[in-house]
Design a protein around this motif. Structure first.
Motif: not given
Length: 110
Positions: A73-77, A22-26
């Protein structure tokens, strides 16, 4: 104060957790390295049971769109598809009444 010397070659790496995801995505959406076709993160909301709702807006889509994602999930996708899928209103979840967005798209399977 005690001083402990640590040998980094002997440390075990901690497993990547849901909070890390979550931290990486945000962080990526909040401060993109490059402009994502005018798509911006306006906010987010943790949902009961695990999903994360991202509130996004775009130069190409009027209003704010909610995107329901599953942490881990798959963050890059997810990042690759996020911009192009926001305008696909046919993906909108039925029965979701969210006053913060026009509709919510389901990206939990990405």
């Amino acid at each position: 104060m005690d001083l402990y010397r640590v040998d980094p070659t002997r440390l075990k790496e901690a497993p990547f957790t849901t909070d890390d995801w979550v931290a990486t995505l945000l962080r990526v959406l909040g401060r993109p390295a490059e402009e994502r076709h005018g798509t911006r993160l306006r906010g987010f909301l943790f949902q009961e049971g695990g999903p994360l709702r991202l509130y996004m807006d775009s130069d190409e889509v009027p209003g704010v769109i909610g995107a329901e994602v599953q942490p881990g999930g798959a963050l890059t996708a997810l990042l690759a598809v996020l911009t192009s899928i926001l305008d696909e209103e046919w993906r909108a979840l039925e029965g979701v009444d969210d006053p913060h967005c026009r509709y919510v798209v389901d990206l939990t399977d990405w």
